[in-house]
Design a protein around this motif. Structure first.
Motif, short mmCIF file in Angstrom:
data_model
loop_
_atom_site.label_atom_id
_atom_site.label_comp_id
_atom_site.label_asym_id
_atom_site.label_seq_id
_atom_site.Cartn_x
_atom_site.Cartn_y
_atom_site.Cartn_z
N ILE A 99 -0.77 5.06 6.50
CA ILE A 99 -0.84 6.11 5.46
C ILE A 99 -2.09 6.95 5.65
O ILE A 99 -2.05 8.18 5.55
CB ILE A 99 -0.79 5.47 4.05
CG1 ILE A 99 0.56 4.79 3.84
CG2 ILE A 99 -1.05 6.52 2.98
CD1 ILE A 99 0.60 3.85 2.64
N GLY A 100 -3.22 6.32 5.95
CA GLY A 100 -4.45 7.06 6.19
C GLY A 100 -4.33 7.98 7.39
O GLY A 100 -4.82 9.11 7.38
N VAL A 108 -8.50 6.12 -2.34
CA VAL A 108 -9.61 5.66 -1.50
C VAL A 108 -10.33 6.88 -0.90
O VAL A 108 -11.56 6.98 -0.93
CB VAL A 108 -9.13 4.71 -0.38
CG1 VAL A 108 -10.21 4.48 0.67
CG2 VAL A 108 -8.68 3.38 -0.97
N PRO A 136 0.84 -1.19 0.00
CA PRO A 136 0.00 0.00 0.00
C PRO A 136 0.88 1.24 0.00
O PRO A 136 1.88 1.31 0.71
CB PRO A 136 -0.79 -0.11 1.31
CG PRO A 136 -0.74 -1.56 1.67
CD PRO A 136 0.57 -2.06 1.15
N ALA A 170 -9.38 0.07 4.45
CA ALA A 170 -9.90 1.09 3.53
C ALA A 170 -11.25 1.62 4.01
O ALA A 170 -11.57 2.80 3.84
CB ALA A 170 -10.03 0.50 2.13
N HIS A 221 -2.41 4.95 -3.34
CA HIS A 221 -3.57 4.08 -3.16
C HIS A 221 -4.55 4.67 -2.15
O HIS A 221 -5.76 4.72 -2.39
CB HIS A 221 -3.14 2.68 -2.68
CG HIS A 221 -2.24 1.98 -3.62
ND1 HIS A 221 -0.96 1.62 -3.27
CD2 HIS A 221 -2.42 1.55 -4.89
CE1 HIS A 221 -0.39 1.00 -4.30
NE2 HIS A 221 -1.26 0.94 -5.30
N VAL A 222 -4.02 5.10 -1.03
CA VAL A 222 -4.88 5.61 0.04
C VAL A 222 -5.49 6.96 -0.35
O VAL A 222 -6.65 7.24 -0.04
CB VAL A 222 -4.13 5.66 1.38
CG1 VAL A 222 -5.03 6.16 2.50
CG2 VAL A 222 -3.58 4.26 1.73
N GLU A 223 -4.75 7.78 -1.07
CA GLU A 223 -5.31 9.05 -1.57
C GLU A 223 -6.51 8.78 -2.47
O GLU A 223 -7.52 9.49 -2.40
CB GLU A 223 -4.25 9.82 -2.37
CG GLU A 223 -3.19 10.48 -1.51
CD GLU A 223 -2.04 11.05 -2.32
OE1 GLU A 223 -1.80 10.61 -3.48
OE2 GLU A 223 -1.35 11.94 -1.78
N ARG A 245 -7.23 -5.65 3.98
CA ARG A 245 -7.21 -4.45 3.14
C ARG A 245 -8.55 -3.71 3.14
O ARG A 245 -8.59 -2.49 3.31
CB ARG A 245 -6.80 -4.80 1.70
CG ARG A 245 -5.34 -5.18 1.56
CD ARG A 245 -5.04 -5.76 0.21
NE ARG A 245 -5.58 -7.13 0.15
CZ ARG A 245 -5.43 -7.95 -0.87
NH1 ARG A 245 -4.79 -7.55 -1.96
NH2 ARG A 245 -5.94 -9.17 -0.82
N ILE A 264 -10.61 4.20 6.70
CA ILE A 264 -10.11 5.42 6.06
C ILE A 264 -11.25 6.17 5.37
O ILE A 264 -11.38 7.38 5.50
CB ILE A 264 -8.96 5.10 5.08
CG1 ILE A 264 -7.79 4.40 5.78
CG2 ILE A 264 -8.52 6.34 4.32
CD1 ILE A 264 -7.22 5.13 6.97
N ILE A 289 -1.99 0.47 5.24
CA ILE A 289 -3.08 1.36 4.81
C ILE A 289 -3.48 2.28 5.96
O ILE A 289 -3.68 3.47 5.77
CB ILE A 289 -4.28 0.53 4.31
CG1 ILE A 289 -3.91 -0.22 3.02
CG2 ILE A 289 -5.52 1.41 4.10
CD1 ILE A 289 -4.93 -1.23 2.54
#
Length: 173
Positions: free
Chosen positions: A135-136, A71, A63, A98, A67-69, A94, A101, A132
């Motif tokens: 990063i979130g 989401v 991740p 997500a 990817h998180v941006e 995952r 987030i 994830i």
């Protein structure tokens, strides 16, 4: 009430039809093929090719910020007319990450510990992907609170795969 719907890959058609979902986020390993349910609008399907790992590993896709941006952006553009379906291979790592987030992107005033407790109450099996979540935490300005809350939640009960569950988007708590 708007809600997020979490499931494993082999449940996406059932979940989408039963709950009337028209939008979907897929977090599936690169190159993994699957059939998008016909009820999901192709323009409202975010397909992220990411492995279920927390850190860079040779030959796998960890991740990443991008990817998180995506989401967060996708969730913020969800019309809320029907549930947002979020899935991964087993529905336990995952996609729950997500979902947390996405929920915080939609309702940032939620308490991190409370959202972790709600996630555990929604499914005893989930262990949200720590990459994830980290990063979130950074992107949503949680200052480590989300990481700590998910760590305090602990590992989910042993299972080979999760089951469909609903996660309500709340404004606080």
């Amino acid at each position: 009430m708007s809600y997020l719907l979490v499931c494993r890959l082999d449940q996406i058609a059932e979940a989408a039809v039963r709950h009337g979902a028209r939008e979907m986020i897929s977090l599936i390993a690169p190159g993994q093929n699957f059939h998008r349910p016909a009820v999901i609008d192709p323009e409202r399907h975010l397909n992220l090719a990411v492995n279920d790992i927390a850190a860079e590993t040779d030959g796998l896709v960890a991740p990443a910020m991008r990817h998180v941006e995506r989401v967060i952006d996708f969730a913020r553009n969800w019309d809320r007319a029907s549930p947002l379906l979020i899935h991964c291979w087993f529905g336990i790592s995952r996609s729950p990450a997500a979902t947390i987030i996405a929920s915080l992107a939609l309702a940032p005033d939620q308490d991190d510990a409370a959202i972790a407790r709600r996630m555990r109450a929604a499914s005893p099996y989930v262990t949200p992907n720590p990459g994830i979540i980290a990063i979130g935490d950074e992107l949503l300005g949680r200052s480590g609170r989300l990481i700590a809350a998910v760590e305090a939640m602990g590992r989910g009960a042993e299972t080979s795969q999760g089951d469909i569950f609903r996660f309500d988007v709340t404004e606080a708590g």
